[in-house]
Enzyme design. Structure first.
Site, PDB file in Angstrom:
ATOM      1  N   ASN A 156      10.221  41.867  63.623  1.00 56.00           N
ATOM      2  CA  ASN A 156       9.358  42.175  62.484  1.00 56.00           C
ATOM      3  C   ASN A 156       9.393  43.692  62.249  1.00 56.00           C
ATOM      4  O   ASN A 156       9.013  44.465  63.127  1.00 56.00           O
ATOM      5  CB  ASN A 156       7.935  41.688  62.795  1.00 56.00           C
ATOM      6  CG  ASN A 156       6.993  41.953  61.650  1.00 56.00           C
ATOM      7  OD1 ASN A 156       6.984  43.041  61.092  1.00 56.00           O
ATOM      8  ND2 ASN A 156       6.186  40.966  61.298  1.00 56.00           N
ATOM      9  N   HIS A 212       6.368  47.699  60.632  1.00 56.85           N
ATOM     10  CA  HIS A 212       5.858  49.004  61.044  1.00 56.85           C
ATOM     11  C   HIS A 212       6.839  50.140  60.771  1.00 56.85           C
ATOM     12  O   HIS A 212       6.451  51.304  60.762  1.00 56.85           O
ATOM     13  CB  HIS A 212       5.429  48.985  62.504  1.00 56.85           C
ATOM     14  CG  HIS A 212       4.196  48.154  62.696  1.00 56.85           C
ATOM     15  ND1 HIS A 212       3.114  48.237  61.851  1.00 56.85           N
ATOM     16  CD2 HIS A 212       3.878  47.214  63.598  1.00 56.85           C
ATOM     17  CE1 HIS A 212       2.191  47.384  62.238  1.00 56.85           C
ATOM     18  NE2 HIS A 212       2.639  46.742  63.297  1.00 56.85           N
ATOM     19  N   HIS A 262       6.710  41.071  56.303  1.00 55.92           N
ATOM     20  CA  HIS A 262       5.489  40.498  55.733  1.00 55.92           C
ATOM     21  C   HIS A 262       5.143  41.252  54.454  1.00 55.92           C
ATOM     22  O   HIS A 262       4.775  42.423  54.500  1.00 55.92           O
ATOM     23  CB  HIS A 262       4.360  40.633  56.772  1.00 55.92           C
ATOM     24  CG  HIS A 262       3.083  39.964  56.380  1.00 55.92           C
ATOM     25  ND1 HIS A 262       2.002  39.894  57.220  1.00 55.92           N
ATOM     26  CD2 HIS A 262       2.707  39.326  55.241  1.00 55.92           C
ATOM     27  CE1 HIS A 262       1.008  39.248  56.616  1.00 55.92           C
ATOM     28  NE2 HIS A 262       1.414  38.905  55.411  1.00 55.92           N
ATOM     29  N   ARG A 311       2.606  41.860  52.078  1.00 55.35           N
ATOM     30  CA  ARG A 311       1.167  41.633  51.965  1.00 55.35           C
ATOM     31  C   ARG A 311       0.725  41.872  50.537  1.00 55.35           C
ATOM     32  O   ARG A 311       1.348  42.609  49.780  1.00 55.35           O
ATOM     33  CB  ARG A 311       0.406  42.584  52.898  1.00 55.35           C
ATOM     34  CG  ARG A 311       0.719  42.376  54.365  1.00 55.35           C
ATOM     35  CD  ARG A 311      -0.181  43.228  55.224  1.00 55.35           C
ATOM     36  NE  ARG A 311      -1.507  42.652  55.279  1.00 55.35           N
ATOM     37  CZ  ARG A 311      -2.030  42.041  56.353  1.00 55.35           C
ATOM     38  NH1 ARG A 311      -1.328  41.934  57.461  1.00 55.35           N
ATOM     39  NH2 ARG A 311      -3.241  41.558  56.328  1.00 55.35           N
ATOM     40  N   ARG A 335       0.828  47.136  51.805  1.00 55.67           N
ATOM     41  CA  ARG A 335       0.535  48.297  52.658  1.00 55.67           C
ATOM     42  C   ARG A 335       1.755  48.771  53.443  1.00 55.67           C
ATOM     43  O   ARG A 335       1.826  49.907  53.846  1.00 55.67           O
ATOM     44  CB  ARG A 335      -0.615  48.003  53.610  1.00 55.67           C
ATOM     45  CG  ARG A 335      -0.255  47.104  54.753  1.00 55.67           C
ATOM     46  CD  ARG A 335      -1.430  46.889  55.669  1.00 55.67           C
ATOM     47  NE  ARG A 335      -2.525  46.223  54.985  1.00 55.67           N
ATOM     48  CZ  ARG A 335      -3.497  45.562  55.607  1.00 55.67           C
ATOM     49  NH1 ARG A 335      -3.518  45.512  56.919  1.00 55.67           N
ATOM     50  NH2 ARG A 335      -4.438  44.962  54.939  1.00 55.67           N
ATOM     51  N   GLU A 391       7.345  36.602  55.452  1.00 51.20           N
ATOM     52  CA  GLU A 391       5.972  36.131  55.671  1.00 51.20           C
ATOM     53  C   GLU A 391       5.161  36.440  54.424  1.00 51.20           C
ATOM     54  O   GLU A 391       5.146  37.583  53.957  1.00 51.20           O
ATOM     55  CB  GLU A 391       5.343  36.870  56.853  1.00 51.20           C
ATOM     56  CG  GLU A 391       5.986  36.563  58.173  1.00 51.20           C
ATOM     57  CD  GLU A 391       5.350  37.367  59.306  1.00 51.20           C
ATOM     58  OE1 GLU A 391       4.420  38.167  59.047  1.00 51.20           O
ATOM     59  OE2 GLU A 391       5.795  37.206  60.438  1.00 51.20           O
ATOM     60  N   THR A 400      -2.373  39.953  61.167  1.00 48.16           N
ATOM     61  CA  THR A 400      -2.728  38.560  60.876  1.00 48.16           C
ATOM     62  C   THR A 400      -3.617  38.070  62.008  1.00 48.16           C
ATOM     63  O   THR A 400      -3.174  37.930  63.137  1.00 48.16           O
ATOM     64  CB  THR A 400      -1.447  37.719  60.798  1.00 48.16           C
ATOM     65  OG1 THR A 400      -0.492  38.447  60.044  1.00 48.16           O
ATOM     66  CG2 THR A 400      -1.690  36.397  60.136  1.00 48.16           C
ATOM     67  N   GLU A 445       5.036  28.169  63.466  1.00 54.89           N
ATOM     68  CA  GLU A 445       5.064  29.322  64.366  1.00 54.89           C
ATOM     69  C   GLU A 445       3.710  29.353  65.054  1.00 54.89           C
ATOM     70  O   GLU A 445       2.670  29.486  64.396  1.00 54.89           O
ATOM     71  CB  GLU A 445       5.319  30.618  63.592  1.00 54.89           C
ATOM     72  CG  GLU A 445       5.305  31.825  64.535  1.00 54.89           C
ATOM     73  CD  GLU A 445       5.815  33.111  63.888  1.00 54.89           C
ATOM     74  OE1 GLU A 445       6.694  33.051  63.005  1.00 54.89           O
ATOM     75  OE2 GLU A 445       5.307  34.187  64.278  1.00 54.89           O
ATOM     76  N   HIS A 465       3.199  36.942  67.865  1.00 56.56           N
ATOM     77  CA  HIS A 465       1.999  37.766  67.721  1.00 56.56           C
ATOM     78  C   HIS A 465       1.555  38.315  69.075  1.00 56.56           C
ATOM     79  O   HIS A 465       1.258  37.553  69.987  1.00 56.56           O
ATOM     80  CB  HIS A 465       0.823  37.038  67.067  1.00 56.56           C
ATOM     81  CG  HIS A 465      -0.068  37.998  66.328  1.00 56.56           C
ATOM     82  ND1 HIS A 465      -1.004  38.758  66.976  1.00 56.56           N
ATOM     83  CD2 HIS A 465      -0.111  38.366  65.033  1.00 56.56           C
ATOM     84  CE1 HIS A 465      -1.605  39.532  66.094  1.00 56.56           C
ATOM     85  NE2 HIS A 465      -1.076  39.323  64.907  1.00 56.56           N
TER      86      HIS A 465
END
Ligand code: PXP
Length: 242
Positions: A10, A13, A46, A48, A52, A73, A104, A154, A194
């Site tokens: 992922n 970041h 992801h 969003r 962000r 995502e 999440t 998931e 996660h």
């Protein structure tokens, strides 16, 4: 027979860091290609509602250039579903989303939004997109995922990752194991993610039948110390060795 649990990285970041200065560095596509080169089996991002970290133009650019499967995502909203239909990633993972949460926080409530989720699964699947539902390791949600026709779930590993001691962690691992077994009996492919780190990933990677792990925060954090390719390599080795 060797078991290959895929590693999806992922990269949200990396976009968070880029956005802190508003420019193009670190360049998300260059980083994603380096992650692939280092042995990741897929790239997860992801999009969003508040954009962000990942932005719409990131999704388009990555879709055009990634060599491994893209796992997008998104929340189960009309706006996000139309983006997914336009972009056509390999996979879409439907996640819950509340604007103020830092990450999440819990799994999708499939039972509470059964019709809506069934409709999203049908629309996306009709376009050849593999849909997964990010859910808590809970029997009712797993049955719900099967009922709405999702091919993949998931499992949310947050409670396992956040367990305060060894006993609690063992109990959470058992819940994940039982959930994975239940899901497979219902014909679902099982992924997990996660809060996974170098220190807690192996027991999850060893869950029977598990096919994919999605890891972000800890891997990107580790990359600050050892570099992105090495961080990917370390996680990949841990998963293969589990
Ligand atoms: N899987 C899903 C569905 C997520 O929402 C996230 C966090 O964005 C992850 C995996 C990765 O979690 P982490 O960043 O804690 O590794």
């Amino acid at each position: 027979m060797t078991r290959n649990v895929r590693l999806g990285v992922n990269i949200d970041h990396i976009a968070t860091l880029r956005n802190a200065r508003g420019g193009v560095d670190p360049h998300l596509l260059h980083m994603a290609l380096a992650v692939e080169e280092a042995g990741a089996d897929g790239i997860t991002l992801h999009l969003r509602e508040d954009r962000r970290h990942i932005r719409d133009d990131d999704v388009d650019l990555l879709r055009a250039h990634l060599r491994t499967p893209m796992n997008l995502e998104i929340a189960a909203t009309d706006a996000m579903i139309s983006i997914a239909l336009r972009v056509r990633p390999h996979a879409v993972c439907l996640v819950p989303e509340h604007r103020l949460e830092i990450t999440t926080e819990g799994g999708l409530d499939v039972l509470g939004h059964r019709d809506r989720i069934a409709q999203c699964v049908e629309t996306l699947s009709a376009q050849g997109i593999r849909v997964s539902l990010f859910i808590d390791p809970n029997p009712a949600q797993i049955e719900g995922a099967a009922e709405v026709g999702a091919p993949v779930i998931e499992l949310h590993t947050g409670d396992y990752a956040n367990a305060s001691d060894r006993l609690q962690r063992a109990a959470q691992l058992q819940t994940l194991q039982a959930s994975a077994a239940r899901a497979q009996r219902l014909g679902l492919e099982v992924h997990a993610g996660h809060g996974l780190t170098k220190f807690n990933v192996q027991p999850v990677a060893a869950i029977a039948g598990l096919r994919e792990l999605n890891i972000g925060h800890s891997l990107i954090g580790r990359a600050l110390l050892v570099g992105l390719p090495s961080a990917v390599g370390e996680f990949k080795q841990l998963i293969l060795g589990a």
